[in-house]
Design a protein around this motif. Sequence first.
Motif, short mmCIF file in Angstrom:
data_model
loop_
_atom_site.label_atom_id
_atom_site.label_comp_id
_atom_site.label_asym_id
_atom_site.label_seq_id
_atom_site.Cartn_x
_atom_site.Cartn_y
_atom_site.Cartn_z
N ILE A 55 0.84 -1.21 0.00
CA ILE A 55 0.00 0.00 0.00
C ILE A 55 0.87 1.25 0.00
CG2 ILE A 55 -1.59 1.36 1.42
CD1 ILE A 55 -2.88 -1.30 2.26
N ASP A 56 1.90 1.26 0.85
CA ASP A 56 2.79 2.41 0.94
C ASP A 56 3.49 2.67 -0.39
OD1 ASP A 56 1.99 2.40 3.56
OD2 ASP A 56 3.92 1.73 4.37
N LYS A 57 3.85 1.58 -1.09
CA LYS A 57 4.50 1.74 -2.38
C LYS A 57 3.60 2.51 -3.35
CE LYS A 57 4.36 -1.68 -5.30
NZ LYS A 57 4.62 -2.94 -6.03
N VAL A 58 2.33 2.14 -3.39
CA VAL A 58 1.39 2.81 -4.28
C VAL A 58 1.24 4.28 -3.88
CG1 VAL A 58 -1.02 2.91 -5.02
CG2 VAL A 58 0.15 0.71 -4.86
N ILE A 59 1.15 4.53 -2.57
CA ILE A 59 0.97 5.90 -2.09
C ILE A 59 2.15 6.78 -2.50
CG2 ILE A 59 0.86 7.35 -0.02
CD1 ILE A 59 -0.62 5.03 1.35
N VAL A 60 3.36 6.30 -2.23
CA VAL A 60 4.55 7.11 -2.50
C VAL A 60 4.75 7.30 -4.00
CG1 VAL A 60 7.07 7.16 -2.32
CG2 VAL A 60 5.70 6.48 -0.35
N MET A 61 4.60 6.23 -4.77
CA MET A 61 4.88 6.32 -6.21
C MET A 61 3.81 7.09 -6.97
SD MET A 61 6.43 2.52 -6.93
CE MET A 61 6.76 2.91 -8.64
N SER A 62 2.60 7.11 -6.45
CA SER A 62 1.52 7.82 -7.15
C SER A 62 1.39 9.27 -6.69
CB SER A 62 0.19 7.11 -6.93
OG SER A 62 -0.16 7.10 -5.55
N LYS A 68 1.49 11.23 5.16
CA LYS A 68 2.25 11.81 6.27
C LYS A 68 3.54 11.03 6.53
CE LYS A 68 -1.88 13.61 8.61
NZ LYS A 68 -2.67 13.62 9.88
N PHE A 69 4.03 10.33 5.50
CA PHE A 69 5.23 9.54 5.67
C PHE A 69 6.44 10.42 5.93
CE2 PHE A 69 3.09 6.25 2.82
CZ PHE A 69 2.72 5.47 3.90
#
Length: 296
Positions: free
Chosen positions: A83-90, A95-96
């Motif tokens: 999930i984090d991968k999708v958030i960061v890449m998109s 709030k990372f």
Amino acid sequence: MASWEGKSKGNKLGYSIFIGTLRYGGVLPAYILLRFVAAYYFLFSYSSSRPIFQYFHTKVGYGWWRSLWSVYGNYYVFGQVLIDKVIVMSGLSNKFTFEFEGEEYLREITTAGKGGIMLSAHLGNWEVAGHLFTRLQTRINIVMFDGEHERIKKYLSSITGERNVNIIVIKDDLSHIYAINEALSNQELVCMHADRFLAGNKTVTATFMGQEASFPAGPFLLAATFRVPVSLVFAFKETNTHYHLYATPPHEYHGRRRQGVELAVQDFVQELEGMVKKYPDQWFNYYDFWEQPKNN
């Protein structure tokens, strides 16, 4: 045989459900939904649960019940990582926070004018690390098996956009070797995993977590052949919103090729074991990693 099958689990429907949840509800609802998905894999995915249970029980040293509970926790963290991968890449709002430990070593490589190799493993969240290392202001090439189903890759690309790194796909005709050589000749960084291999690949054996395990020979052979600086790089999720990235001081393997391979393997396994002990719940190899292949 302890080799990876070369394909990632999951399907387009599953990805679309989580991405829709992220878009309209945010990270917290996606994590809540993930609890049920992790429970499903915990209850019904024996083929991956058995080896990860054995890993916790015999390698990490947990008791039977703690090992069983850790299997569920491992599935949950793995889902968070995806999930984090999708958030960061998109570029979705998040709030990372990120702590870089050893980033100066990677900058040292980029300014040396020789190119360099970054080795990692299926431990933690390499996708986040690889995406964020673009701040090094040099071209980054990621060497990987083309293991995801094509339609899933196409769907994810439509969400996250094309990766801002160059992908070098490992092929049977060895054309990837020429691509790696060209990247290093252009003083670029080449990143690859050094823990998985497909059946039939050449391997090297080393003692890892108290037992002999096989590792792909290719990454270490490249390090010894091209004689460029090598750094070991990892990224770990420490809280729901914080990642810790590590990079080791660069090292060049100038011995004879076999000696260079042995030294590179030794350094990699030593660092990998230290990271596994520090973050045991983020080991994501779901097969019997320590079973020896018939032909090394």
